[in-house]
Design a protein around this motif. Sequence first.
Motif, short mmCIF file in Angstrom:
data_model
loop_
_atom_site.label_atom_id
_atom_site.label_comp_id
_atom_site.label_asym_id
_atom_site.label_seq_id
_atom_site.Cartn_x
_atom_site.Cartn_y
_atom_site.Cartn_z
N GLU A 11 0.83 -1.21 0.00
CA GLU A 11 0.00 0.00 0.00
C GLU A 11 0.87 1.26 0.00
N GLY A 12 0.61 2.13 -0.96
CA GLY A 12 1.30 3.41 -1.04
C GLY A 12 2.72 3.36 -1.57
N LEU A 13 3.17 2.21 -2.04
CA LEU A 13 4.55 2.08 -2.50
C LEU A 13 4.67 2.36 -4.00
N ALA A 14 5.84 2.86 -4.38
CA ALA A 14 6.15 3.05 -5.80
C ALA A 14 6.25 1.68 -6.47
N PRO A 15 5.99 1.62 -7.79
CA PRO A 15 6.03 0.32 -8.49
C PRO A 15 7.32 -0.46 -8.30
N VAL A 16 8.46 0.23 -8.25
CA VAL A 16 9.71 -0.50 -8.09
C VAL A 16 9.78 -1.17 -6.73
N MET A 17 9.21 -0.54 -5.69
CA MET A 17 9.19 -1.14 -4.37
C MET A 17 8.17 -2.26 -4.28
N VAL A 18 7.05 -2.11 -4.99
CA VAL A 18 6.07 -3.20 -5.04
C VAL A 18 6.72 -4.45 -5.63
N GLN A 19 7.49 -4.26 -6.68
CA GLN A 19 8.20 -5.38 -7.30
C GLN A 19 9.18 -6.02 -6.33
N ARG A 20 9.85 -5.19 -5.54
CA ARG A 20 10.83 -5.71 -4.57
C ARG A 20 10.15 -6.50 -3.47
N VAL A 21 9.01 -6.00 -3.00
CA VAL A 21 8.26 -6.74 -1.99
C VAL A 21 7.84 -8.10 -2.53
N THR A 47 0.71 -12.60 -8.64
CA THR A 47 2.11 -12.89 -8.97
C THR A 47 2.85 -13.60 -7.83
N VAL A 48 2.28 -13.56 -6.62
CA VAL A 48 2.99 -14.16 -5.48
C VAL A 48 2.19 -15.26 -4.79
N ALA A 49 0.86 -15.25 -4.95
CA ALA A 49 0.02 -16.14 -4.15
C ALA A 49 -0.36 -17.41 -4.90
N ASP A 50 -0.70 -18.43 -4.13
CA ASP A 50 -1.18 -19.70 -4.66
C ASP A 50 -2.70 -19.79 -4.60
N ARG A 51 -3.27 -19.20 -3.55
CA ARG A 51 -4.72 -19.22 -3.36
C ARG A 51 -5.16 -17.88 -2.79
N HIS A 52 -6.46 -17.60 -2.95
CA HIS A 52 -7.01 -16.33 -2.50
C HIS A 52 -8.32 -16.61 -1.78
N TYR A 53 -8.43 -16.11 -0.56
CA TYR A 53 -9.67 -16.20 0.20
C TYR A 53 -10.41 -14.87 0.06
N LEU A 54 -11.63 -14.92 -0.43
CA LEU A 54 -12.44 -13.72 -0.59
C LEU A 54 -13.33 -13.56 0.64
N LEU A 55 -13.12 -12.46 1.37
CA LEU A 55 -13.92 -12.17 2.55
C LEU A 55 -15.00 -11.15 2.23
N VAL A 110 10.74 -10.48 -2.42
CA VAL A 110 11.01 -10.94 -1.05
C VAL A 110 10.02 -12.03 -0.64
N LEU A 111 8.74 -11.84 -0.95
CA LEU A 111 7.74 -12.85 -0.59
C LEU A 111 7.99 -14.16 -1.33
N ARG A 112 8.42 -14.07 -2.59
CA ARG A 112 8.72 -15.30 -3.33
C ARG A 112 9.96 -15.99 -2.75
N GLN A 113 10.94 -15.23 -2.29
CA GLN A 113 12.10 -15.83 -1.64
C GLN A 113 11.70 -16.54 -0.36
N ALA A 114 10.87 -15.88 0.45
CA ALA A 114 10.40 -16.50 1.68
C ALA A 114 9.66 -17.80 1.38
N LYS A 115 8.85 -17.76 0.35
CA LYS A 115 8.09 -18.95 -0.08
C LYS A 115 9.03 -20.09 -0.44
N ARG A 116 10.09 -19.78 -1.19
CA ARG A 116 11.05 -20.82 -1.59
C ARG A 116 11.75 -21.44 -0.39
N HIS A 117 11.85 -20.70 0.69
CA HIS A 117 12.50 -21.21 1.90
C HIS A 117 11.50 -21.85 2.87
N GLY A 118 10.29 -22.12 2.38
CA GLY A 118 9.33 -22.87 3.18
C GLY A 118 8.48 -22.05 4.13
N VAL A 119 8.59 -20.73 4.08
CA VAL A 119 7.76 -19.89 4.93
C VAL A 119 6.33 -19.87 4.38
#
Length: 234
Positions: A163-173, A199-207, A176-185
């Motif tokens: 939220e509120g981040l520039a596109p380059v920072m969104v890409q960086r986040v 681009t990062v998630a496997d599933r989505h829960y709609l609330l 990071v999430l994909r790296q964490a995922k590869r390490h089993g987090v």
Amino acid sequence: MTEPLLRVRDLDAHYGGAQALRHVSLHVTPGEVATLVGRNGAGKTTLLRCVMGLHAATVGEVTLAGRDIGALPAHRRARLGLGHVPDDRGIYAGLSVAEHLAFPHHDRANGWTLERIHDAFPVLADRRRTPAAKLSGGEQQLLALARVLRMGSRVMLCDEPTEGLAPVMVQRVGEVLRQAKRHGVAVLLVEQNLRFAATVADRHYLLDRGRVVETLDNSAVRDRERELLDRLGL
């Protein structure tokens, strides 16, 4: 099927007389990212706070690696492997980047070394002596993510990290999430940006109004993007 690392069953929560969550059930497995999507006020942040022990659930069960943690305070849950990245980032303004990352590991086996942190977040290595208050919003967000990984958290609860981040920072986040995922987090992610989430998630829960009304995979999100954006008011 891999056993869930985090499981929520039939969770209800209230704010005063208003019911914020209704019979919410979900799970996240190791190395998986699941998102919570919904309009503002749907209960997404409340759910993360209940899982972390920062808001009391009325009924229901939260388990971590099969252990019921529903009666534990937040600091005990953190020591067992839950990491929280709140929407306000939770940064200590007067501490430097290095001081934030010097906090003891909760899990030394899983905690990222400083070398790995600096490889994943080069800007934090460059700004390690900088007070957190002088970082940009995007840099503060990276620091909040890095701190949780440094602690060795097995589950990351991330509330609107782009939220509120520039596109380059969104890409960086996202990287990071994909790296964490590869390490089993396991990651439970609150995210309004559907395209980023896909681009990062496997599933989505709609609330909707405190309930999980649908569970979607990425193909369903792509096929129904316009409909979902309308439902989210975006």
